[in-house]
Design an enzyme around this catalytic site. Structure first.
Site, mmCIF file in Angstrom:
data_model
loop_
_atom_site.group_PDB
_atom_site.id
_atom_site.type_symbol
_atom_site.label_atom_id
_atom_site.label_comp_id
_atom_site.label_asym_id
_atom_site.label_seq_id
_atom_site.Cartn_x
_atom_site.Cartn_y
_atom_site.Cartn_z
ATOM 1 N N TYR A 158 0.856 -1.182 0.000
ATOM 2 C CA TYR A 158 0.000 0.000 0.000
ATOM 3 C C TYR A 158 0.888 1.227 0.000
ATOM 4 O O TYR A 158 2.082 1.140 0.288
ATOM 5 C CB TYR A 158 -0.971 -0.001 1.190
ATOM 6 C CG TYR A 158 -0.371 -0.418 2.508
ATOM 7 C CD1 TYR A 158 0.379 0.475 3.266
ATOM 8 C CD2 TYR A 158 -0.539 -1.715 2.997
ATOM 9 C CE1 TYR A 158 0.936 0.095 4.469
ATOM 10 C CE2 TYR A 158 0.013 -2.104 4.208
ATOM 11 C CZ TYR A 158 0.753 -1.191 4.937
ATOM 12 O OH TYR A 158 1.305 -1.569 6.119
ATOM 13 N N HIS A 162 6.282 -0.428 1.164
ATOM 14 C CA HIS A 162 6.086 0.635 0.185
ATOM 15 C C HIS A 162 7.224 0.588 -0.818
ATOM 16 O O HIS A 162 8.268 0.048 -0.539
ATOM 17 C CB HIS A 162 6.127 2.016 0.843
ATOM 18 C CG HIS A 162 5.385 2.085 2.123
ATOM 19 N ND1 HIS A 162 4.074 1.742 2.228
ATOM 20 C CD2 HIS A 162 5.785 2.449 3.359
ATOM 21 C CE1 HIS A 162 3.691 1.898 3.485
ATOM 22 N NE2 HIS A 162 4.701 2.327 4.190
#
Ligand SMILES: *[C@@H]1O[C@H](CO)[C@@H](O)[C@H](O)[C@H]1NC(C)=O
Ligand SMILES: *[C@@H]1O[C@H](CO)[C@@H](O)[C@H](O)[C@H]1NC(C)=O
Length: 341
Positions: free
Chosen positions: A268, A318
């Site tokens: 995400y 990430h």
């Protein structure tokens, strides 16, 4: 009387002739569609059959700044990623999340026993529903400074420039005490989640990034009873913040950032990325500070002594490199001002 009528007729003919000539000229310079778009209310499509090169017809939104980030038609790349209709935060008026959002968002977490609707309903009994602040309006210019926590801010002397924006967005454990010259001392929005929470001074918007439903339960608890003391780790159970200034980022907006901006690089998007895309939807001009590595390529926070402690970049959750590319592209396309030293 006769004479006057002739004058009227002449004026009318002259007027028609002028409009015809002007229309021809404007067609050639593509001025007409812009002028027409400016007259149309926001969201009204241009009539079919007008020249298509002028892209303001896509959505003629405009703000009171010199340039407006939400204006389409200036960057094809931007227009392909930006969805003006996305609602950046939750309001009490709309607590139903689309099935696709739920499917993605609920995968990021363990089940909590309560439904999303139940949790959101309880939340809006504790916090006030924020007022939607879109679309842009021509009678105002919302300038935003999005301040990341990179060590590259040290020695930058960006403090006064950062302070000069109408909105100053900081994130996670950001502190200004002792670093005012480089990072400023004003904060209007502080983006955080349970594991990165800090107390906020009065008047600052707490902006919750809900990575999971538990985070929404936590913010309710943290502003009231303090009963939730851990998520997947021990967290701050009470947080000082104005209950009527809390903003909860819309999980649908979260998914939109993941789908359209970071394009599924990483599990995400990072806080920094979400803060930046959030600002593209609540601001008219966006200036970005304190993103990326420092001048020596080290990733660390400006308040940390140990410059080699930036392990977060290698977590794989990430994709820092891809996110930096997107940020640089936004700057290259003239959509944000990226301030580095
Ligand atoms: C920031 O610093 C200025 C100058 O020292 C001071 O007047 C102002 O009150 C400070 N603002 C905040 C929010 O701390
Ligand atoms: C509620 O919000 C979602 C996005 O979060 C949107 O898709 C939906 O159209 C909204 N519903 C209403 C009634 O505004």
């Amino acid at each position: 009387m006769h004479c006057k009528r002739k004058i009227c007729l002449c004026a009318l003919l002259c007027g028609i002739l002028f409009v015809m000539i002007a229309t021809q000229t404007m067609h050639r310079t593509n001025f007409l569609p812009i002028a027409m778009a400016a007259l149309l209310p926001v969201g009204v499509a241009m009539p079919a059959g007008t020249p298509s090169e002028v892209t303001v017809e896509l959505d003629g939104v405009s703000c009171g700044c010199e340039t407006c980030v939400a204006d389409l038609g200036q960057s094809e790349w931007f227009d392909q990623h930006y969805e003006p209709q996305q609602q950046p935060f939750l309001t009490a008026q709309n607590t139903s999340l689309p099935a696709l959002t739920l499917k993605w968002w609920m995968r990021l977490q363990r089940s909590t026993g309560e439904t999303v609707e139940e949790v959101l309903e309880k939340m809006f009994q504790v916090i006030s529903s924020p007022l939607p602040d879109w679309p842009p309006r021509q009678d105002r210019c919302r300038t935003c400074a999005v301040v990341g926590n990179s060590g590259n801010l040290l020695g930058s002397k960006f403090g006064p420039l950062i302070n000069s924006h109408t909105t100053v967005i900081r994130m996670n454990k950001a502190t200004t005490l002792g670093f005012e010259e480089d990072v400023g001392n004003r904060t209007t929005h502080h983006i955080l989640y349970p594991e990165s929470a800090v107390d906020l001074p009065p008047g600052v918007h707490l902006v919750l990034l809900p990575f999971k439903l538990r985070d929404i339960q936590w913010v309710v608890s943290a502003l009231t009873t303090g009963e939730i003391k851990s998520t997947y780790m021990r967290v701050k159970n009470l947080v000082k913040a104005d209950k009527d200034k809390v903003i909860v980022v819309n999980p649908t907006f979260f998914k939109y950032t993941h789908d359209k901006w970071t394009e599924h690089h990483g599990r995400y998007p990072s806080t920094g990325m979400l803060a930046l895309i959030f600002s593209l939807h609540i601001c008219d001009e966006v200036s970005v500070f304190g993103y990326g590595a420092d001048q020596k390529g080290n990733w660390h926070h400006y308040w940390e002594k140990n410059k080699l402690s930036g392990a977060f970049r290698k977590t794989g959750v990430h994709s820092a490199d891809f996110e930096m590319q997107v940020i640089k592209k936004l700057a290259a396309e003239g959509k944000i001002k990226l301030h580095t030293v």
